[in-house]
Design a protein around this motif. Structure first.
Motif, short mmCIF file in Angstrom:
data_model
loop_
_atom_site.label_atom_id
_atom_site.label_comp_id
_atom_site.label_asym_id
_atom_site.label_seq_id
_atom_site.Cartn_x
_atom_site.Cartn_y
_atom_site.Cartn_z
N THR C 486 8.45 10.09 87.90
CA THR C 486 8.08 10.07 86.49
C THR C 486 6.68 9.48 86.37
O THR C 486 6.42 8.39 86.90
CB THR C 486 9.08 9.18 85.71
N ILE C 487 5.79 10.25 85.74
CA ILE C 487 4.47 9.68 85.46
C ILE C 487 4.61 8.96 84.12
O ILE C 487 4.89 9.58 83.09
CB ILE C 487 3.39 10.79 85.35
N GLU C 488 4.43 7.66 84.16
CA GLU C 488 4.59 6.89 82.93
C GLU C 488 3.39 7.13 82.00
O GLU C 488 2.37 7.70 82.41
CB GLU C 488 4.74 5.40 83.25
N GLN C 489 3.51 6.64 80.78
CA GLN C 489 2.52 6.95 79.75
C GLN C 489 1.13 6.37 80.06
O GLN C 489 0.14 6.79 79.50
CB GLN C 489 3.01 6.42 78.39
N ASP C 490 1.09 5.42 80.98
CA ASP C 490 -0.20 4.83 81.34
C ASP C 490 -0.70 5.35 82.69
O ASP C 490 -1.63 4.81 83.27
CB ASP C 490 -0.09 3.31 81.39
N GLY C 491 -0.02 6.36 83.23
CA GLY C 491 -0.47 6.91 84.51
C GLY C 491 0.12 6.21 85.71
O GLY C 491 -0.16 6.59 86.85
N SER C 492 0.92 5.20 85.50
CA SER C 492 1.62 4.61 86.64
C SER C 492 2.82 5.50 86.97
O SER C 492 3.16 6.41 86.22
CB SER C 492 2.04 3.17 86.35
N GLU C 521 -3.13 5.32 93.57
CA GLU C 521 -3.15 4.13 94.40
C GLU C 521 -1.71 3.67 94.60
O GLU C 521 -0.87 3.79 93.70
CB GLU C 521 -3.96 3.01 93.73
N LEU C 522 -1.44 3.09 95.79
CA LEU C 522 -0.07 2.68 96.12
C LEU C 522 0.48 1.68 95.10
O LEU C 522 1.65 1.73 94.74
CB LEU C 522 -0.03 2.08 97.53
N ASP C 523 -0.38 0.79 94.62
CA ASP C 523 0.16 -0.25 93.72
C ASP C 523 0.52 0.29 92.33
O ASP C 523 1.08 -0.42 91.52
CB ASP C 523 -0.78 -1.46 93.63
N LYS C 524 0.22 1.56 92.08
CA LYS C 524 0.64 2.17 90.82
C LYS C 524 2.08 2.67 90.88
O LYS C 524 2.66 3.05 89.86
CB LYS C 524 -0.28 3.35 90.48
N VAL C 525 2.62 2.74 92.11
CA VAL C 525 3.95 3.36 92.28
C VAL C 525 5.03 2.29 92.36
O VAL C 525 4.93 1.36 93.16
CB VAL C 525 4.00 4.23 93.56
N GLU C 618 -5.57 8.80 81.36
CA GLU C 618 -5.92 9.55 80.14
C GLU C 618 -5.00 10.75 79.93
O GLU C 618 -4.56 11.03 78.82
CB GLU C 618 -7.37 10.04 80.22
N VAL C 619 -4.74 11.47 81.05
CA VAL C 619 -3.89 12.66 80.93
C VAL C 619 -2.50 12.26 80.43
O VAL C 619 -1.95 12.88 79.51
CB VAL C 619 -3.76 13.39 82.30
N ALA C 620 -1.95 11.18 81.05
CA ALA C 620 -0.59 10.75 80.68
C ALA C 620 -0.54 10.28 79.23
O ALA C 620 0.41 10.59 78.49
CB ALA C 620 -0.12 9.64 81.61
N ALA C 621 -1.56 9.56 78.82
CA ALA C 621 -1.59 9.05 77.44
C ALA C 621 -1.74 10.21 76.46
O ALA C 621 -1.06 10.26 75.42
CB ALA C 621 -2.74 8.06 77.28
#
Lengths: 289, 158, 790
Positions: C486-492, C521-525, C618-621
């Motif tokens: 799931t791509i969250e609304q902030d791109g994480s 980046e790994l820390d986004k997951v 930006e895309v996710a938002a």
């Protein structure tokens, strides 16, 4: 059911606590074996009298050629003691080989003897040092030689509900004397020995003045190799003598078969090897002493 | 069953707690004080998962009657990080010394007791210090490396 | 691994951003600080504690059981026996959930039965306010047993006069399920055409997983009847299916999860954690309170699956030039009192042993056999070590008789990619030759045979062994895998996968794969794992499959999510999706490259009026504000790929005591591709030490009353830190065409050829061939003595 846990600060107080509890209280030192036996309901007690806070029992001392080890001295303390390393390195080595560091940091040398396990490592060395225990009770103090400390397999001659072993002592090995300890086990830590052997020799020129050999577990406690010792008295310091002693030692040994720690046949097969190694190492040590 | 008040110092803080004479230190820590970082892998002093430091020495807390800890200084894994992770914790994380993690707290406590006392341990001293801590995942290789590296870090800090 | 090798690794991995790098594990901080939660740490309000009454007899019928005195003990809330619990038959192992027709899973267990079949078998369980009260209550349960004849050896159990341990064995006396048969070519003809035929029999020990956390479960039942179980299982989803069957509840109303950490597994809890889960659930249903059960170490030893011991016979036919021409293997494995994985283990023993070499004529027959010992099930290697030790010993015997270097003989015969073999999938890659070359270099193979002076009491030798394994269990059983991204609304990024992390690092390596594929980046997951409530179905952590199979699903899910992102961004960037790329959390026009393109907020945007890049955030938002979210789903059936390994041992044998010491063990492993090299090394090193234990000291024996003699760390001799030799873990990367980024399974191979490498080294040192392991001091002592007599 355990109701009380006492931590007396003197031997006198410990003895009073035993007396007041009429056989329902039991001495505990390190307790590493005792607490397991207690949980398994192999022993029953209403109170434990913990002697590890008694200052005078925490000492290793040397006076008048006698080394005394207090009943609260742990295996780690014995193994690291400069006194013991210098005068009875075999005892330091035996203390180092017990269990793991976590055990050695609590378990006491005296407890290793009083617990009466047939394969106790320090007891085997204490046997060749001909150590004796200072046993206190309401009746007073008496000295019991190590070989009289065993009443049977896993059975001590000391009654920890009325008696307190306060110290163990032995005469410091002299010039031309040496001790050694060897152990056969299935891994280097956390293992009781399949066999362990201690030797002490006294040399006179190129001969053995005398030698003492103790072996375990080949009987209830450490077993002295009487026949071999007899032969060694005055015998020449040769490979043949050592070989002969190793074979004679078997005459005093009666090992049991264990599915976990080796069959009787295997133990008989390798005991002479260990005796040889112990004797050889003790002789080498005596040469430098 | 009778209860006695046990007083000791735990991770630098004085503690008072009612315990029974048959309580073991590990159970007091885990169940009564809810410090579950100290693990219980065998209950018989054979695996080292419950190792804590008592008066400077590594001990198996499953073999220590709680009341034996009276007036003692006890240190558990929860007290190791002092604001920041301890060098041992850093090297365990960075050098792959952690797998399932069940032995890790005990392993770190044994290692810490060693390094507190001996800043320059040999390989065999490290092995002696952790030989009572069973690890079934790592083969001990990376644990040993982590302890060595932590010792070096600590020496640099001094 | 040496620093030099690490550097090479870094250079080679520069094409990847995240994988191939030994990042800090995500579970590391929790674990070094003592904050990681394991099942044994879980505590709920009102929780009760369970204890189990176990059989003192190896085989008996329960004539009478009276629990009334136990029930009356203050603090006791329930006593469960065969009389008041489910009569649904099951199998504690996950095999019952993923056996593929026409095969039928063997269902031979109840939570409690009126017959007990081994010392330690479950008779009753008590739930009470404390463990101590529960323990006291067990003593108040009165049981009258009628003792039945018992048998402990599989060969004895196959004899007609042996007692029947279970009804319904139609393939042979006490043989559960099917006899496993595998054949290729014509083995009889093959032997007739061979110039040299070597045949030898071997005896195999019972090994124990001895994972650090004992089996445990906490069960909670809500008033509406839904069930939550925290447990030490390696397979949350299949375990839920087992509980669903036992308690006749819909899957959807049961949640099984790890909390989230598990103190090791090594195969022992593929399915239920022994019977911890069903017992906890049964008692929670009876008491309407949470119930916790934690096995004691002794219970863990005596009442949970062990590795199969037994017998193997190997017959190898060889041509004069060393070409292997025929191989026949027979295995008789002790399955213990309940089937567990006994129907599957012989199959792996057979296939993995037959698959090592190119041999035109091959045959395997494997018998699982019931006995009155602790059940045998999965342990790391799953039958492979049981076949590998015999075969790799026989290969050395053949080399000696041919006068060939055993290393050269192996190189001549090892499997090649694409060659025919006994497995139902192709040999997609092999780096075994490279493993052999690197392992030989590490051990100093050229020194072999040049160590010992006559008359020495300690002698040295060098030996080797090679092997393969699987990367998952397809197509032998149901093996499919799912993942959500799931791509969250902030791109994480939120990754959900049903596999647990039993210590093997999957909660680190799967996010690495997701980050690599997505270009973030790994820390986004973040990862959710080991929980049936919020992850899709997966068959769990076993069969060396976790990274391979779940990783394949994660790639599929990440590609799906990425595709959605690029399609959405194509409108924002006014560029077709196929011309866009995603890297460093930024979508950009691929042809322009990331460094050349504008970030979106810079000057070029204002200047050209057309954006060439946009951040994922930006895309996710943007999508969120337009009522859309990117959710990638991966649904895969993994292929299968063979990992390969070569072990080289240098040993020292004390001729007077029989003690064997391993000086060094070089373990070269073709892992396909190391996603996290440090974790891979850790898997190899840990496996190797278990293999050394298997070779030299680990063994559970039973006495003549069926009682285990090695039921604690005190008398089961697994290696301690003071017993570790130098271990050189060597990573070889053959980049498998099928695995995720070329990776193959690595969880089990570490202990496959260890025992034969050591046995061959002992032979090299002493001239004595040991056909029974472990090579304890006693066995070696008498082996050497017998040789002297000859």
């Amino acid at each position: 059911m355990l109701q009380e846990y006492y931590l007396p600060h003197s031997v006198a107080d410990a003895l009073i606590l035993l007396k007041n509890n009429n056989g329902q209280a039991r001495i505990i030192a390190g307790g590493t074996d005792l607490v397991i036996d207690h949980q398994a309901e192999k022993i029953k007690a209403e109170a434990f009298v913990d002697i590890s806070n008694i200052e005078e029992l925490k000492k290793i001392e040397c006076a008048d050629g006698v080394i005394t080890i207090g009943a609260a001295v742990t295996h780690s303390e014995a193994a690291r003691s400069e006194l013991i390393q210098k005068h009875a390195p075999a005892l330091a080595m035996a203390a180092r080989s017990v269990g793991s560091l976590q055990i050695r940091n609590i378990a006491t040398v005296v407890g290793n003897v009083v617990n009466a396990q047939p394969a106790a490592d320090t007891a085997v060395v204490l046997a060749v040092l001909e150590a004796e225990a200072e046993v206190n009770s309401a009746a007073g103090v008496k000295y019991v030689p190590l070989y009289k400390m065993y009443a049977g397999v896993c059975k001590s001659a000391v009654d920890s509900t009325s008696q307190l072993v306060t110290r163990i002592r032995f005469i410091v090995p002299q010039r031309n004397q040496g001790t050694a300890f060897v152990r056969l086990c299935q891994r280097k830590a956390l293992a009781l020995p399949m066999l362990n052997v201690a030797a002490m020799v006294s040399l006179q020129g190129d001969r053995f003045a005398w030698a003492r050999l103790a072996m375990a577990p080949v009987g209830p406690g450490p077993v002295r190799a009487i026949e071999a010792e007899k032969m060694l008295r005055g015998a020449p310091l040769t490979d043949e003598t050592v070989e002969k002693a190793a074979q004679l030692a078997l005459e005093s040994a009666n090992p049991r078969s264990s599915m976990v720690r080796g069959s009787r046949e295997y133990r008989i097969g390798v005991l002479p090897v260990l005796v040889k190694r112990a004797l050889t190492a003790a002789v080498a040590r005596a040469h430098t002493n | 069953m009778s209860f006695t008040t046990l007083k000791f110092t735990l991770n630098g803080e004085p503690i008072e707690i009612a315990v029974s004479p048959s309580d073991m230190l590990v159970d007091v820590l885990r169940d009564k004080l809810e410090l579950t970082g100290t693990k219980k892998g065998c209950g018989k002093g054979e695996c080292g998962a419950c190792t804590v430091i008592m008066n400077g020495k590594a001990v198996a807390s499953c073999l220590v009657p709680a009341l034996k800890a009276a007036d003692a200084e006890i240190e558990t894994i929860e007290g190791v990080a002092n604001g920041a992770a301890h060098p041992l914790q850093e090297t365990f994380m960075d050098l792959g010394a952690v797998q399932c993690g069940f032995c890790t707290p005990g392993m770190i406590m044994s290692s810490k007791a060693l390094l507190d006392d001996n800043p320059q341990p040999t390989k065999s001293e490290i092995r002696e210090a952790i030989a009572g801590n069973i690890c079934r995942c790592t083969g001990y290789v990376k644990i040993e490396e982590a302890v060595e590296a932590a010792a070096e870090k600590l020496r640099e800090q001094r | 691994m040496s620093a030099v090798k690490r550097e090479e690794q870094v250079v080679e991995d520069s094409k990847y951003n995240v994988i191939g790098k030994s990042v800090r594990r995500r579970d590391a901080l929790a674990k070094v600080s003592g904050e990681a939660t394991f099942t044994t740490d879980v505590k709920l309000p009102g929780m009760l504690y369970a204890k189990v009454l176990r059989s003192p007899y190896p085989h008996a019928r329960i004539k009478r059981i009276d629990v009334s005195r136990a029930e009356r003990l203050p603090g006791v809330k329930a006593v469960a026996t065969h009389k008041n619990t489910s009569r649904e038959r099951f199998n504690t192992s996950a095999t019952m959930t993923f056996t593929v027709p026409h095969l039928q899973p063997v269902l031979d267990q109840y939570i409690f039965d009126d017959v007990v079949r081994y010392v330690g078998d479950e008779v009753a369980a008590v739930a009470a306010v404390s463990e101590e009260v529960a323990r006291q209550a067990l003593k108040l349960i009165e049981v009258e047993y009628e003792q039945l004849p018992a048998v402990y050896d599989p060969l004895e159990a196959m004899k007609e006069e042996a007692p029947d341990i279970h009804a319904g064995c139609h393939e042979g006396k006490n043989v559960p399920g099917e006899v496993v048969k595998i054949a290729l070519g014509d083995v009889e003809k093959g032997f007739a055409e061979s110039d040299l035929v070597i045949e030898e029999s071997f005896k195999l020990p019972v090994q124990k997983q001895a994972q650090m956390e004992t089996h445990a479960a906490v069960a909670q039942v809500t008033p509406e009847g839904t069930i939550t179980v925290w447990s030490t299982t390696q397979t949350p989803h299949p375990t839920r299916m087992i509980l669903s069957k036992v308690f006749n509840m819909p899957n959807s109303k049961i949640r099984v999860l790890n909390p989230p950490y598990v103190g090791g597994g090594f195969g022992v809890r593929i399915g239920c954690s022994a019977k911890a889960e069903p017992i906890a659930v049964a008692l929670a249903m009876m008491t309407k309170r949470p119930v916790k059960i934690v096995y004691s170490r002794e219970e863990d030893f005596t009442a949970s699956d062990t590795r199969h011991g037994g017998y193997a016979r190997v017959k190898l036919g060889v041509k004069k030039d060393g070409t292997f021409h025929a191989l026949d293997i027979k295995g008789v494995l002790n399955g213990g009192a309940y089937c567990s994985f006994s129907s599957e283990v012989p199959g792996v023993m057979g296939t993995m042993t037959l698959a090592i070499y190119r041999i035109p004529n091959e045959n395997f027959v494997g018998y699982p056999v019931y006995t009155n010992t602790t059940p045998c099930g999965a342990m790391r290697g799953f039958g492979n070590p049981q076949g590998n030790f015999p075969l790799e010993s026989v290969v050395d015997m053949a080399a000696e008789q041919l006068g060939m270097d055993p290393l050269q003989l192996r190189l001549k015969n090892i499997m090649k990619a694409g060659e025919p073999w006994c497995l139902p999938y192709p040999c997609s890659s092999t780096g075994l030759a490279e493993c052999i070359e690197k392992g030989a270099e590490s051990i100093g193979w050229e020194r072999r045979g040049k160590f010992n002076k006559p008359g020495a009491t300690k002698v040295r030798g060098i030996g080797m062994g090679v092997g393969t394994h699987v990367s998952n269990s397809w197509p032998f059983c149901v093996d499919y895998d799912n993942a959500y991204i799931t791509i969250e609304q902030d791109g994480s990024v939120q990754l959900a996968t049903g596999v647990p992390d039993i210590g093997t690092g999957t909660s680190t390596s799967l996010p690495q794969i997701a980050a690599e594929v997505l270009g973030v980046e790994l820390d986004k997951v973040n990862i959710t794992f080991g929980d049936t409530a919020n992850t899709p179905f997966d068959i769990g952590s076993h069969a060396s499959r976790t990274l391979y199979a779940a990783g394949t699903a994660v790639i599929a899910a990440a590609k799906d999510a990425r595709k959605q992102v690029l399609e959405y961004a194509s409108e924002l960037l006014d560029t077709p999706a196929e011309r866009l790329a995603l890297k460093n959390s930024t979508v950009f026009v691929a042809a322009l490259g990331l460094t050349d393109s504008c970030s979106g907020s810079g000057v070029c945007q204002a200047g050209s009026g057309k954006r060439t890049s946009v951040t994922l955030q930006e895309v996710a938002a943007h999508a969120h504000l337009h009522n859309k979210q990117f959710i990638g789903v991966g649904r895969i059936v993994p292929p299968n790929s063979p990992p390969w390994e070569a072990h080289f041992a240098e040993v020292e044998v004390d001729l007077s005591t029989g003690q064997v010491r391993v000086i060094k063990l070089a373990a070269a492993h073709d892992v396909g591709k190391a996603i996290h090299p440090m974790i891979v090394e850790g898997q190899i090193e840990g496996g190797v030490l278990q293999g050394i234990g298997y070779a030299l000291s680990e063994e559970i024996k039973y006495n003549d009353k069926g009682k285990q003699q090695n039921y604690s760390f005190h008398n089961y001799f697994l290696p301690t830190a003071e017993d570790v030799p130098e271990i050189d873990a060597i990573i070889v990367e053959s980049n498998d065409p099928q695995g995720p980024f070329g990776a193959k399974g690595i969880g089990e191979t570490g202990l496959v050829p260890t025992a034969p490498a050591i046995a061959n080294a002992v032979y090299d040192a002493t001239g004595v061939r040991f056909t029974e392991i472990p090579m304890t001091e006693e066995r070696v002592f008498f082996g050497l003595q017998n040789k002297r007599k000859c």
